[in-house]
Design a protein around this motif. Structure first.
Motif, mmCIF file in Angstrom:
data_model
loop_
_atom_site.group_PDB
_atom_site.id
_atom_site.type_symbol
_atom_site.label_atom_id
_atom_site.label_comp_id
_atom_site.label_asym_id
_atom_site.label_seq_id
_atom_site.Cartn_x
_atom_site.Cartn_y
_atom_site.Cartn_z
ATOM 1 N N LEU A 105 0.837 -1.193 0.000
ATOM 2 C CA LEU A 105 0.000 0.000 0.000
ATOM 3 C C LEU A 105 0.875 1.247 0.000
ATOM 4 O O LEU A 105 2.032 1.219 0.426
ATOM 5 N N SER A 106 0.307 2.349 -0.462
ATOM 6 C CA SER A 106 0.990 3.622 -0.310
ATOM 7 C C SER A 106 0.847 4.062 1.147
ATOM 8 O O SER A 106 -0.063 3.604 1.854
ATOM 9 N N PRO A 107 1.721 4.934 1.637
ATOM 10 C CA PRO A 107 1.578 5.412 3.020
ATOM 11 C C PRO A 107 0.210 6.020 3.292
ATOM 12 O O PRO A 107 -0.343 5.856 4.380
ATOM 13 N N GLU A 108 -0.333 6.732 2.296
ATOM 14 C CA GLU A 108 -1.646 7.354 2.497
ATOM 15 C C GLU A 108 -2.735 6.285 2.649
ATOM 16 O O GLU A 108 -3.592 6.364 3.538
ATOM 17 N N GLU A 109 -2.707 5.278 1.772
ATOM 18 C CA GLU A 109 -3.683 4.188 1.848
ATOM 19 C C GLU A 109 -3.557 3.439 3.174
ATOM 20 O O GLU A 109 -4.569 3.088 3.807
ATOM 21 N N ALA A 110 -2.315 3.217 3.600
ATOM 22 C CA ALA A 110 -2.092 2.494 4.851
ATOM 23 C C ALA A 110 -2.579 3.303 6.045
ATOM 24 O O ALA A 110 -3.119 2.734 7.009
ATOM 25 N N GLY A 111 -2.428 4.640 5.994
ATOM 26 C CA GLY A 111 -2.892 5.470 7.103
ATOM 27 C C GLY A 111 -4.398 5.387 7.286
ATOM 28 O O GLY A 111 -4.906 5.277 8.401
#
Length: 925
Positions: free
Chosen positions: A296-302
């Motif tokens: 995942l991208s960091p944004e998606e993971a957040g």
């Protein structure tokens, strides 16, 4: 949210409160909080730490992968406090890292040179802790210790064994797993700590807990059902509270309470599921790391992490992690085995690129099945070498076993097995024998085969199976040639060491050694062969001076690598020097070894130097010094690889000291601390000395038949090894006295004559003087002439106790033949010498004989420096040189508290303060 109030834990908190009160008074202790997963160990630990209030607390929590990171928990415990110190407070002249604590500070801060020896690190960590408590008592808390690495648990166990020395309360929380599933260090820690068992909640406790969670006023039937389903487990009660009103409580079982909560994950999206699986594998991780593993991208993971928190699965902390280990385990278990392995392998590759990521990466590989990946093998080997360098051999063993299971390419397997077997040897694991045997069958390179054979021989020798190492070393030696240099001599020296200890092989060893002629001692192999040449000279009827000459050549400057690496070789060379009568020189060399041990923090060298100097002091008659050395060796034997040898030698010597001091009950206890089956086991060659000591102790108790039984077995063992020399193990003198006491006069005289003939050939003052005395005491005629010669031989030698014994024997014989004036002179000299040496029994005998001879046995006053015990004098001498108490403690491997006690007693005896010590010692000298 879970309740923060503890329910039904009042007794546990009271027990912990009492321990905290004792800590405030300066008394250390250890508590072990035990309970199943979800029993509330962490909550109880948090409450205990909150109750610590004014006390300083160092806290660490282990994770499931923590077990694979050597000293991982130790680094967590001390890392924050050390990084917060300014440079002067840490590395300055008076800083925390000064002296013995340096290696521990370097370990925690990932700097400095490797130590290798586990005992060095344990000793250094102790002194790090000693420095930290200088500012006040300390609480050390370790949560989830069932996941802690073995090296950290060994430190906790070591700290527990010295709990009375430091104001430290160690609080360990661990799952109450079956004893056979606990690691050795954790099992010992649990066994020796004060246990705090977390019992299940009662029905009333479950009701109270549910009320705190917003379910007040539930019916008695529902409360009982909840208690039945959860088994009174606080976390399961909390999880069940979230389900009340949505499910039939009685349809659940404890296992499905957690599963029902985890099922919420299936209602979330694929991103949340991927992130949950990734965090289940990582245990806890920064968002960036978890996102990468989840794809995942960091944004998606957040966003996914927030949804998992809202679902009650993730904790609220910034670092991603599950709310409880049971939830993490459930998610991991719901992930397919192949997917788990893939995630672990990907996590390993990612973490290997991070600073200090070597051991975390290796930990993930340990959780995955092998796939014959050369990269994985190399990473595991690298991590194993780092673990060995940090003094964590058990961690290295686990890593190398996993590398073997990967597996490596066929050509690399034998070398890897040699590494594994060597690591197992360092860890004291009996599996080293099987591993090295397997390696030997696959090794073709002569050098690697030689190293494999040396390791295997060491493994055999630890168990006393010398005969098994002979063919292995013979085969390795046969493949080595001149091009292999000193390695050939090192292997041959190992072969000689084995042959010396195998019945029927002694002549082979002698022939090998004789073929080398006069060695200069210029290489490690030559020095090792010289040590064995000295052994042969000592064990046979060659003049004992020859053994001393060879030993001196082997010792050289005393700092050669193989002597420092092998405390046994280090000790053996100095023992032979002492056997030749050079007691003072041997003691001085041992003092150098003790200084080296203090600089390095090496407990094996300290124990070896102590037991060796103990014998040198004993043979010289310095009984108090000898007893202190033997006691120190015994105190540290458990930290020495192959410590049984140290225990056997030190217990035998200590028994002889105690007998001479008139402490019969203590002498009996000294020999009985080693089980008799160990003393008589033919695989323990040093048991010969304990058999002789048992004979002496039994004779002193009046059990002369028992004494002769022990001594006959000693003689039989010596004969099997062709080592019947009085300088190696003199048993006949003791047997003569028991035969005489039993009225077997002719047997006593014959044995005394045999001993005298052998002693004449050895030509050592101590043994010859003793043989002359024993022969003189049982002689039908010419007894006085033999006793006079005994005194002449011993006068001027370093064997002062033997001289005192011979003078008293001569004085008594002169008195019995009417030569009272001459007898009184010998008795006075012998009595004064015996008293000065602390030989109480001999002093009493001399006093009795002197009175019978018409002399006055005046009281001998002891005051000043002479009134100090050996242990007190050693502390006083270092204090007089300007060392501080902590520095003295590090030099003598004592606690600072013990140093303070010795100094306090010395001040009273000398009637001076610290400033007057140097002048008092100088005046006494």
């Amino acid at each position: 949210m879970p309740s923060r109030r503890l329910v039904e834990r009042e007794a546990s908190l009271a027990q912990a409160g009492a321990a905290l009160d004792r800590l405030r008074a300066g008394h250390g202790a250890a508590l072990c909080l035990l309970g199943p997963a979800g029993a509330g160990k962490t909550s109880l630990l948090d409450s205990i730490l909150a109750a610590a209030g004014d006390l300083r607390v160092l806290h660490a929590a282990a994770g499931e992968l923590e077990a694979h990171s050597p000293y991982g928990v130790v680094r967590h415990l001390f890392g924050r406090v050390l990084t917060a110190l300014d440079p002067d407070a840490l590395d300055g002249l008076d800083g925390l890292a000064h002296g013995a604590a340096r290696a521990a500070v370097d370990l925690v801060l990932h700097r400095g040179e490797p130590v290798g020896d586990p005992s060095v690190m344990l000793n250094s960590l102790y002194w790090l802790l000693d420095g930290l408590v200088a500012d006040g008592p300390l609480v050390l808390a370790v949560d989830d210790a069932h996941w802690a690495d073995e090296a950290s648990l060994l430190f906790c166990r070591h700290l527990l064994s010295r709990a009375g020395e430091l104001p430290v309360l160690l609080v360990v929380a661990a799952r109450d797993i079956l004893p056979e599933r606990r690691s050795p260090a954790l099992a010992a820690l649990v066994a020796d700590s004060a246990r705090v068992d977390l019992e299940p909640l009662s029905v009333a406790g479950v009701r109270s807990c549910l009320a705190d969670l917003g379910h007040a006023g539930i019916s008695d039937d529902l409360a009982a059902a909840c208690a039945d389903v959860t088994g009174g487990n606080p976390f399961l009660v909390t999880a069940l509270a979230e389900l009340l009103g949505t499910t039939d409580v009685r349809a659940l079982v404890p296992r499905t309470v957690v599963d029902t909560v985890v099922q919420r994950l299936t209602a979330l999206g694929s991103a949340e599921q991927a992130l949950a699986r990734a965090v289940a594998i990582l245990e806890s991780a920064p968002l960036r790391t978890a996102a990468g593993l989840a794809g995942l991208s960091p944004e998606e993971a957040g966003v996914a992490a927030d949804r998992l928190r809202d679902a009650g699965l993730f904790a609220t902390e910034r670092l991603l992690g599950f709310r409880h280990a049971l939830l993490r385990s459930a998610v991991a278990a719901a992930t397919g085995a192949a997917t788990r392995d893939d995630l672990h392998r990907r996590a390993a590759r990612a973490l290997a690129q991070e600073p200090d990521g070597l051991h975390p990466a290796a930990g993930h590989l340990l959780e995955a099945e092998g796939m014959a990946d050369p990269w994985a093998v190399e990473l595991l080997r690298t991590a194993a070498r780092a673990a060995l360098a940090d003094g964590a051999p058990q961690a290295a063993v686990d890593l190398l076993r996993r590398a073997v299971a990967e597996p490596p390419p066929a050509a690399g397997l034998p070398g890897l097995l040699v590494e594994l077997g060597t690591a197992e040897l360092h860890a004291g694991d009996p599996a080293s024998v099987t591993t090295l045997e397997r390696a030997g069958r696959g090794v073709t390179d002569p050098v690697l085969r030689a190293h494999c054979a040396l390791g295997l021989a060491t493994a055999y020798h630890v168990g006393g199976f010398y005969e098994l190492s002979v063919p292995v070393l013979e085969e390795a030696l046969a493949e080595l040639g001149p091009e292999h240099g000193d390695l050939t001599l090192v292997v041959e020296a190992a072969l000689v060491a084995a042959e010396i200890s195998v019945p029927g092989r002694f002549e082979n060893a002698r022939a090998r050694l004789a073929a080398h002629g006069e060695l200069a001692g210029a290489t490690p192999g030559e020095r090792l062969l010289l040590i064995h040449q000295a052994s042969v000279a000592n064990a046979t009827l060659a003049p004992i001076a020859r053994a001393g000459e060879l030993a001196r050549r082997a010792i050289g400057d005393g700092a050669t690598p193989e002597q420092l690496a092998s405390p046994f070789a280090w000790s053996l060379a100095r023992i032979h020097l002492a056997c030749s009568g050079e007691y003072d020189a041997a003691a001085d060399l041992c003092a150098q070894g003790l200084e080296l041990a203090a600089r390095e923090g090496s407990v094996p060298i300290y124990a070896a130097a102590s037991v060796t100097r103990g014998w040198a002091h004993l043979w010289a008659g310095r009984l108090d010094d000898s007893g202190t050395d033997f006691a120190e060796a015994l105190r540290h034997a458990e930290l020495v690889p192959g410590g049984q040898l140290v225990r056997l030698m030190a217990a035998a010597g200590l028994a002889e000291v105690l007998l001479a001091q008139g402490r019969l009950a203590d002498a009996v206890a000294a020999v009985e601390q080693i089980p008799e089956e160990v003393a008589v086991d033919r695989n323990h060659a040093t048991g010969i000395h304990l058999l002789r000591a048992r004979g002496q102790v039994r004779a002193a108790t009046g059990d002369h038949e028992g004494a002769l039984s022990s001594l006959r077995l000693c003689a039989q063992r010596l004969a099997e090894l062709d080592m019947d020399s009085p300088t190696w193990c003199g048993w006949r003198a003791v047997a003569v006295e028991s035969l005489w006491a039993l009225g077997r006069v002719e047997e006593a005289r014959e044995l005394a004559a045999t001993e005298l003939a052998v002693a004449e050939q050895k030509a050592g003052a101590s043994m010859l003087g003793q043989a002359l005395r024993v022969a003189g005491e049982v002689a039908a005629t010419d007894g006085i002439a033999l006793l006079e010669r005994s005194v002449d031989v011993l006068t001027g030698s370093q064997a002062r106790l033997q001289e005192a014994r011979s003078r008293v024997a001569l004085g008594a014989a002169l008195r019995r033949t009417g030569q009272r004036v001459q007898g009184r002179e010998q008795l006075r000299i012998g009595r004064e010498l015996a008293h000065r040496l602390g030989a109480r029994l001999l002093t009493e005998r001399a006093s009795t004989e002197l009175a019978l001879a018409g002399g006055r046995a005046g009281r001998i006053e002891v005051s000043g420096v002479a009134a100090l015990t050996s242990a007190e004098r050693r502390v006083v001498e270092l204090a007089a040189s300007g060392l501080r108490n902590r520095e003295i403690a590090q030099r003598l491997f004592l606690s600072t508290k013990t140093v303070e006690v010795h100094l306090s007693r010395a001040y009273r005896k000398l009637d001076v303060g610290r400033d007057g010590l140097a002048a008092t010692l100088a005046a006494d000298a």
